[in-house]
Design a protein around this motif. Structure first.
Motif, PDB file in Angstrom:
ATOM      1  N   ALA A  78       6.974  -5.643   8.446  1.00  0.00           N
ATOM      2  CA  ALA A  78       7.350  -4.616   7.992  1.00  0.00           C
ATOM      3  C   ALA A  78       7.231  -4.319   6.210  1.00  0.00           C
ATOM      4  N   LEU A  79       6.886  -5.441   5.920  1.00  0.00           N
ATOM      5  CA  LEU A  79       5.842  -5.240   4.579  1.00  0.00           C
ATOM      6  C   LEU A  79       4.602  -5.191   4.798  1.00  0.00           C
ATOM      7  N   LEU A  80       3.700  -5.086   6.218  1.00  0.00           N
ATOM      8  CA  LEU A  80       2.113  -4.736   5.519  1.00  0.00           C
ATOM      9  C   LEU A  80       2.234  -3.297   6.022  1.00  0.00           C
ATOM     10  N   VAL A  81       3.032  -2.678   6.881  1.00  0.00           N
ATOM     11  CA  VAL A  81       3.108  -1.360   7.329  1.00  0.00           C
ATOM     12  C   VAL A  81       3.128  -0.692   6.246  1.00  0.00           C
ATOM     13  N   LEU A  82       4.148  -0.811   5.343  1.00  0.00           N
ATOM     14  CA  LEU A  82       4.865  -0.162   4.130  1.00  0.00           C
ATOM     15  C   LEU A  82       3.220  -0.483   3.006  1.00  0.00           C
ATOM     16  N   PHE A  83       2.704  -1.661   2.706  1.00  0.00           N
ATOM     17  CA  PHE A  83       1.109  -1.598   2.415  1.00  0.00           C
ATOM     18  C   PHE A  83       0.369  -1.210   2.380  1.00  0.00           C
ATOM     19  N   TRP A  84      -0.142  -0.257   3.734  1.00  0.00           N
ATOM     20  CA  TRP A  84      -0.769   0.848   4.111  1.00  0.00           C
ATOM     21  C   TRP A  84      -0.057   2.159   3.810  1.00  0.00           C
ATOM     22  N   ALA A  85       1.080   2.243   4.323  1.00  0.00           N
ATOM     23  CA  ALA A  85       1.724   3.507   4.342  1.00  0.00           C
ATOM     24  C   ALA A  85       1.411   3.723   2.353  1.00  0.00           C
ATOM     25  N   GLU A  86       1.070   3.177   1.619  1.00  0.00           N
ATOM     26  CA  GLU A  86       1.077   3.379  -0.012  1.00  0.00           C
ATOM     27  C   GLU A  86      -0.508   3.140  -0.594  1.00  0.00           C
ATOM     28  N   ILE A  87      -0.871   2.975  -0.071  1.00  0.00           N
ATOM     29  CA  ILE A  87      -2.447   3.015   0.126  1.00  0.00           C
ATOM     30  C   ILE A  87      -2.820   4.600   0.416  1.00  0.00           C
ATOM     31  N   TYR A  88      -2.209   4.859   1.285  1.00  0.00           N
ATOM     32  CA  TYR A  88      -2.525   6.421   2.674  1.00  0.00           C
ATOM     33  C   TYR A  88      -1.956   6.833   1.497  1.00  0.00           C
ATOM     34  N   TYR A  89      -0.496   7.595   0.909  1.00  0.00           N
ATOM     35  CA  TYR A  89       0.160   8.309  -0.127  1.00  0.00           C
ATOM     36  C   TYR A  89      -0.397   8.371  -1.492  1.00  0.00           C
ATOM     37  N   GLN A  90      -1.105   7.466  -1.903  1.00  0.00           N
ATOM     38  CA  GLN A  90      -1.909   7.291  -3.454  1.00  0.00           C
ATOM     39  C   GLN A  90      -3.649   8.066  -2.854  1.00  0.00           C
ATOM     40  N   ALA A  91      -4.059   7.583  -2.281  1.00  0.00           N
ATOM     41  CA  ALA A  91      -4.982   8.074  -1.916  1.00  0.00           C
ATOM     42  C   ALA A  91      -4.812   9.807  -1.488  1.00  0.00           C
ATOM     43  N   ALA A  93      -2.059  11.501  -2.910  1.00  0.00           N
ATOM     44  CA  ALA A  93      -2.558  11.744  -4.612  1.00  0.00           C
ATOM     45  C   ALA A  93      -1.173  12.350  -4.017  1.00  0.00           C
ATOM     46  N   ILE A  94       0.248  11.485  -3.330  1.00  0.00           N
ATOM     47  CA  ILE A  94       1.536  12.295  -2.470  1.00  0.00           C
ATOM     48  C   ILE A  94       2.170  11.202  -3.089  1.00  0.00           C
ATOM     49  N   SER A  95       3.451  11.042  -3.808  1.00  0.00           N
ATOM     50  CA  SER A  95       4.717  10.071  -4.327  1.00  0.00           C
ATOM     51  C   SER A  95       5.322   9.296  -3.310  1.00  0.00           C
ATOM     52  N   THR A  96       5.026   8.225  -4.144  1.00  0.00           N
ATOM     53  CA  THR A  96       5.194   6.863  -2.627  1.00  0.00           C
ATOM     54  C   THR A  96       6.870   6.485  -3.185  1.00  0.00           C
ATOM     55  N   ASP A  97       7.676   7.237  -3.696  1.00  0.00           N
ATOM     56  CA  ASP A  97       8.885   6.845  -4.412  1.00  0.00           C
ATOM     57  C   ASP A  97       9.761   6.363  -3.478  1.00  0.00           C
ATOM     58  N   GLY A  98       9.776   7.412  -2.511  1.00  0.00           N
ATOM     59  CA  GLY A  98      10.895   6.827  -1.450  1.00  0.00           C
ATOM     60  C   GLY A  98      10.330   5.648   0.020  1.00  0.00           C
ATOM     61  N   LEU A  99       9.247   5.509  -0.684  1.00  0.00           N
ATOM     62  CA  LEU A  99       8.361   4.366   0.756  1.00  0.00           C
ATOM     63  C   LEU A  99       9.525   2.955   0.375  1.00  0.00           C
ATOM     64  N   ARG A 100       9.013   2.212  -0.496  1.00  0.00           N
ATOM     65  CA  ARG A 100      10.008   0.848  -0.786  1.00  0.00           C
ATOM     66  C   ARG A 100      11.757   1.513  -0.430  1.00  0.00           C
ATOM     67  N   CYS A 102      12.575   3.125   1.962  1.00  0.00           N
ATOM     68  CA  CYS A 102      13.012   3.372   3.516  1.00  0.00           C
ATOM     69  C   CYS A 102      13.169   2.568   3.602  1.00  0.00           C
ATOM     70  N   TYR A 103      11.853   1.459   3.278  1.00  0.00           N
ATOM     71  CA  TYR A 103      11.983  -0.273   3.839  1.00  0.00           C
ATOM     72  C   TYR A 103      12.806  -0.863   3.948  1.00  0.00           C
ATOM     73  N   TYR A 104      13.772  -1.357   2.646  1.00  0.00           N
ATOM     74  CA  TYR A 104      14.650  -2.061   2.237  1.00  0.00           C
ATOM     75  C   TYR A 104      15.675  -1.251   3.237  1.00  0.00           C
ATOM     76  N   ALA A 105      15.988  -0.264   3.654  1.00  0.00           N
ATOM     77  CA  ALA A 105      16.732   0.720   4.475  1.00  0.00           C
ATOM     78  C   ALA A 105      16.739   0.366   5.486  1.00  0.00           C
ATOM     79  N   ILE A 106      15.434   0.494   6.450  1.00  0.00           N
ATOM     80  CA  ILE A 106      15.177   0.625   7.573  1.00  0.00           C
ATOM     81  C   ILE A 106      15.433  -1.096   8.060  1.00  0.00           C
ATOM     82  N   ASN A 107      14.985  -2.410   6.724  1.00  0.00           N
ATOM     83  CA  ASN A 107      15.972  -3.787   7.109  1.00  0.00           C
ATOM     84  C   ASN A 107      16.790  -3.970   7.530  1.00  0.00           C
TER      85      ASN A 107
END
Length: 231
Positions: A78-91, A93-100, A102-107
């Motif tokens: 799931a951390l790898l999925v988070l990493f890819w999601a961050e790359i996509y959002y940054q590319a 120009a979307i805020s990535t503040d809610g991704l991590r 969300c990752y912690y909440a799901i786990n």
């Protein structure tokens, strides 16, 4: 021996990354390789000591020791999925503040549900609760598969739109495509097999019980038939 080589190769890869970029502390890539090393190391130990684990009492500890590596495996990928999601959002120009968060909440939710199932198994170890535990792992595997398909596929499509003249970019594009396909397939197959395993004892995925069943079949084949042995 193969199950011992996987943690070793992951540790070597982690050391290589650390030596290549020592100026960065704990990046997502380093944490991913560290978790992979720990998960596969624990799984190899469990694999070797599987037969001795049957002697552990109370029995609930057996379930905890066997289920934890699977949960950690989900957290790692799931951390790898988070990493890819961050790359996509940054590319994009979307805020990535809610991704991590969300990752912690799901786990957190996944581990909390698993703890409740362990407590139910401890309180009332009936087959219905065992089936519930396996169905839960089926859902977790399906969720991981869909995560790889959605975020990995989305990143792959985005990378395809960029020029890939350089060898490095082409390599990264293929890497994302291969890893997405492999991880999606593996988690989906695991989901299907766990679903069969939940309702069919013959489809048991535990290597210990497969070994016991094979040994029993071999003994039955060797032992003489009492109806014909005297003929």
């Amino acid at each position: 021996m193969d199950e011992h080589l996987i943690p070793l190769s992951l540790q070597i890869q982690l050391v290589r990354i650390e030596r290549r970029v020592p100026e960065y502390e704990w990046t997502t890539q380093k944490v991913f390789h560290l978790l992979n090393f720990l998960v596969n190391g624990v799984r190899s130990v469990v694999f070797v000591l599987r037969q001795k684990m049957q002697q552990i009492r109370p029995e609930i500890l057996q379930h905890v020791l066997l289920d934890l590596p699977g949960l950690a495996f989900f957290t790692t990928h799931a951390l790898l999925v988070l990493f890819w999601a961050e790359i996509y959002y940054q590319a994009r120009a979307i805020s990535t503040d809610g991704l991590r968060p969300c990752y912690y909440a799901i786990n957190g939710v996944v581990y909390a549900i698993q703890v409740v199932i362990w407590l139910l198994l401890w309180w009332k170890p009936v087959r219905a609760v065992v089936i519930l535990s396996k169905i839960f792992f089926t859902g977790v595997s399906l969720f991981a598969a869909l995560g790889f398909l959605f975020h990995g596929g989305r990143l792959f499509i985005m990378l395809q739109r960029f020029p890939v003249e350089s060898k490095g970019r082409r390599k990264k594009l293929l890497e994302v495509g291969y890893v997405t396909g492999i991880c999606f397939s593996c988690f989906l197959v695991r989901c299907i097999m766990m679903c069969f395993n939940a309702f069919d004892k013959v489809a048991n995925l535990d290597l210990y019980y497969l070994k016991e069943a094979t040994s029993q079949e071999r003994n039955d084949a060797i032992s003489p038939n009492p109806l014909t042995s005297d003929l």
